[in-house]
Design an enzyme around this catalytic site. Sequence first.
Site, PDB file in Angstrom:
ATOM      1  N   CYS A  77       1.209  -1.290   0.093  1.00  0.00           N
ATOM      2  CA  CYS A  77       0.085   0.518  -0.405  1.00  0.00           C
ATOM      3  C   CYS A  77       0.383   1.431   0.199  1.00  0.00           C
ATOM      4  O   CYS A  77       1.534   1.463  -1.096  1.00  0.00           O
ATOM      5  CB  CYS A  77      -1.310   0.187   0.985  1.00  0.00           C
ATOM      6  SG  CYS A  77      -3.024   1.248   1.068  1.00  0.00           S
ATOM      7  N   HIS A 175      -3.711  -4.488  -0.008  1.00  0.00           N
ATOM      8  CA  HIS A 175      -3.471  -5.615   1.202  1.00  0.00           C
ATOM      9  C   HIS A 175      -3.475  -7.134   0.893  1.00  0.00           C
ATOM     10  O   HIS A 175      -5.125  -7.511   1.329  1.00  0.00           O
ATOM     11  CB  HIS A 175      -4.557  -5.005   1.813  1.00  0.00           C
ATOM     12  CG  HIS A 175      -4.222  -3.895   2.200  1.00  0.00           C
ATOM     13  ND1 HIS A 175      -3.628  -3.188   3.807  1.00  0.00           N
ATOM     14  CD2 HIS A 175      -4.975  -2.309   2.227  1.00  0.00           C
ATOM     15  CE1 HIS A 175      -3.128  -1.868   3.433  1.00  0.00           C
ATOM     16  NE2 HIS A 175      -4.357  -1.150   3.143  1.00  0.00           N
ATOM     17  N   GLU A 177      -2.527  -9.382   3.409  1.00  0.00           N
ATOM     18  CA  GLU A 177      -2.963  -9.453   4.455  1.00  0.00           C
ATOM     19  C   GLU A 177      -4.861  -9.707   5.014  1.00  0.00           C
ATOM     20  O   GLU A 177      -5.308 -10.284   5.789  1.00  0.00           O
ATOM     21  CB  GLU A 177      -2.449  -9.257   5.598  1.00  0.00           C
ATOM     22  CG  GLU A 177      -3.005  -7.554   5.862  1.00  0.00           C
ATOM     23  CD  GLU A 177      -2.103  -6.657   5.732  1.00  0.00           C
ATOM     24  OE1 GLU A 177      -2.306  -5.273   6.091  1.00  0.00           O
ATOM     25  OE2 GLU A 177      -1.692  -6.901   4.492  1.00  0.00           O
TER      26      GLU A 177
END
Length: 197
Positions: A77, A175, A177
């Site tokens: 990001c 992202h 995750e």
Amino acid sequence: MKIAIIDYGAGNIQSIKFAVKRLGFEAVLTDDAEEIKSADKVIFPGVGEASSAMKMLKSTGLDKVIPQLKQPVLGICLGMQLMCEYCEEGDTPGLSIFDAKVVKFDNTVKVPQIGWNQIYDLRSDLFEGVNEKEYVYLVHSFYVKECEETICSTQYGVEYTSAIKKNNFYGVQFHPEKSSKAGEKILENFLKLELRS
């Protein structure tokens, strides 16, 4: 394997640490230059505003350390955006690892882009086992323009770089995750990368 997540006060780093742990690896959160340099893999996260994040990097001297790293490095990001040469946000010079510029989405689309979108034209070991047009999770108002170092793209009013690579440096706008199985696979692929020139 030693994994360092750069902790410089700009990012939801705990969620990345948990994602790494789910894959069976341990990561350390650190702003220590020697610890970062000695890691096998380095993750450079970031959320927030570019100029204040860059100030935090400079205050720790990490703005000099990160571009010199030799092991695989993954910017996520804002981390990816700071690795570019220039961010329009806050008129911020970046780390100039990638020959790319970061600009704001125009007002023809809702800004920030929040939610799931597709990645396509996947061209890197990072995407091994990941399907074309897979959905990933994004939250951003600024984007990296398409360039020679682009390794996958996303469409949101304009086609832009959603992942980028140069030598040992990788960056993803999304992202991993928070991107379900696809994100987990991309993170796993990064952690399993062998160092190549």
